[in-house]
Write an enzyme that holds these catalytic residues in place. Structure first.
Site, mmCIF file in Angstrom:
data_model
loop_
_atom_site.group_PDB
_atom_site.id
_atom_site.type_symbol
_atom_site.label_atom_id
_atom_site.label_comp_id
_atom_site.label_asym_id
_atom_site.label_seq_id
_atom_site.Cartn_x
_atom_site.Cartn_y
_atom_site.Cartn_z
ATOM 1 C CB CYS A 1 64.812 64.062 -47.354
ATOM 2 S SG CYS A 1 64.030 64.469 -45.802
ATOM 3 N NE ARG B 1 65.027 68.857 -43.271
ATOM 4 C CZ ARG B 1 64.401 67.959 -44.081
ATOM 5 N NH1 ARG B 1 65.194 67.111 -44.548
ATOM 6 N NH2 ARG B 1 63.154 67.992 -44.334
HETATM 7 C C1 BEZ Z 1 60.633 66.664 -46.354
HETATM 8 O O1 BEZ Z 1 59.937 67.122 -47.160
HETATM 9 O O2 BEZ Z 1 61.967 66.185 -46.455
HETATM 10 C C2 BEZ Z 1 60.117 66.498 -44.912
HETATM 11 C C3 BEZ Z 1 59.324 67.304 -44.501
HETATM 12 C C4 BEZ Z 1 58.499 67.232 -43.260
HETATM 13 C C5 BEZ Z 1 59.018 66.307 -42.324
HETATM 14 C C6 BEZ Z 1 59.851 65.166 -42.876
HETATM 15 C C7 BEZ Z 1 60.417 65.498 -44.267
#
Ligand code: BEZ
Length: 223
Positions: free
Chosen positions: A52, A133
């Site tokens: 993110c 997402r």
């Molecule tokens: C992230 O790295 O943004 C992420 C990865 C797995 C689950 C939620 C966020």
């Protein structure tokens, strides 16, 4: 949110659900505050997570490119406003992929009660405490034009999101469609239905502006 309320997530062609929300840029009222603009409403699972973070840096660094396309960005996660503010501050200190001092100027919605994320079907089987997402591309009449979902482990391709906006704007303006992997400036597709006559007429009416590879596959020259 009412308990046990069942939400029907919007589909392509549906009016985008209205909402009021608190954001890092103050309160917003959608769609009223975005009249006449394209909007990218996107959710991420959580603040202070690595994928993110790279997404926010990338999207924020492209904000002016989207502004030039009459397009506003709105982020969302179920984190608090305090978490959002702390995370966005931290992002300014990070240098990655040629980006640094990145200031996120677009609003990031605080959606602790999941009011907005539920309306948009952003809470899915993957987790009932985090948004997926998701990307909703909404046109100036507040109609949902594109919906994209990415898995948690895959950062989004923001060049592709920009390409979709340009393709939708081109389609609306010139009543054309765009072929696979189309890039701005390349030839567009003349839709089969509508003003282009019968298959025979389409094949006969080829000129310096239009060409057909078959009766059902006609292109408009853009250069
Ligand atoms: C992230 O790295 O943004 C992420 C990865 C797995 C689950 C939620 C966020």
């Amino acid at each position: 949110m009412e308990e046990n309320q069942v939400y029907q997530m919007p589909l392509i062609g549906d009016p985008a659900p209205a909402f009021e929300a608190v954001t890092t840029q103050g309160k917003i009222k959608f769609p009223e505050d975005y009249k006449g603009k394209w909007v990218i409403l996107f959710s991420h699972p959580a603040d202070f997570t690595p994928v993110c973070t790279t997404e926010f840096m990338t999207f924020a660094s492209m904000a002016d490119e989207f502004k030039a396309l009459n397009t506003e960005l709105i982020g969302l996660s179920v984190d608090s406003l305090y978490a959002h503010i702390a995370w966005l501050r931290k992002i300014q200190d990070i240098e990655w992929n040629g980006m640094k001092d990145i200031e996120v100027k677009f609003p990031l919605i605080e959606d602790i009660k999941m009011d907005v994320s539920n309306k948009y079907g952003m809470i899915q089987s993957q987790s009932n405490t985090q948004a997926v997402r998701a990307v909703f591309i909404i046109d100036p009449k507040a109609i949902v034009r594109t919906i994209l979902y990415y898995p948690a482990s895959t950062g989004r391709n923001f060049d592709e999101i920009k390409r979709i906006i340009i393709a939708l704007q081109k389609a609306d303006k010139d009543n054309v469609a765009t072929p696979a992997n189309w890039q701005p400036g390349q030839d567009t597709i003349v839709p089969t239905a509508g003003s282009c006559g019968t298959a025979k007429e389409r094949m006969e009416n080829q000129d310096e502006n239009n060409y057909c590879l078959d009766w059902f596959l006609c292109f408009k020259k853009e250069k």
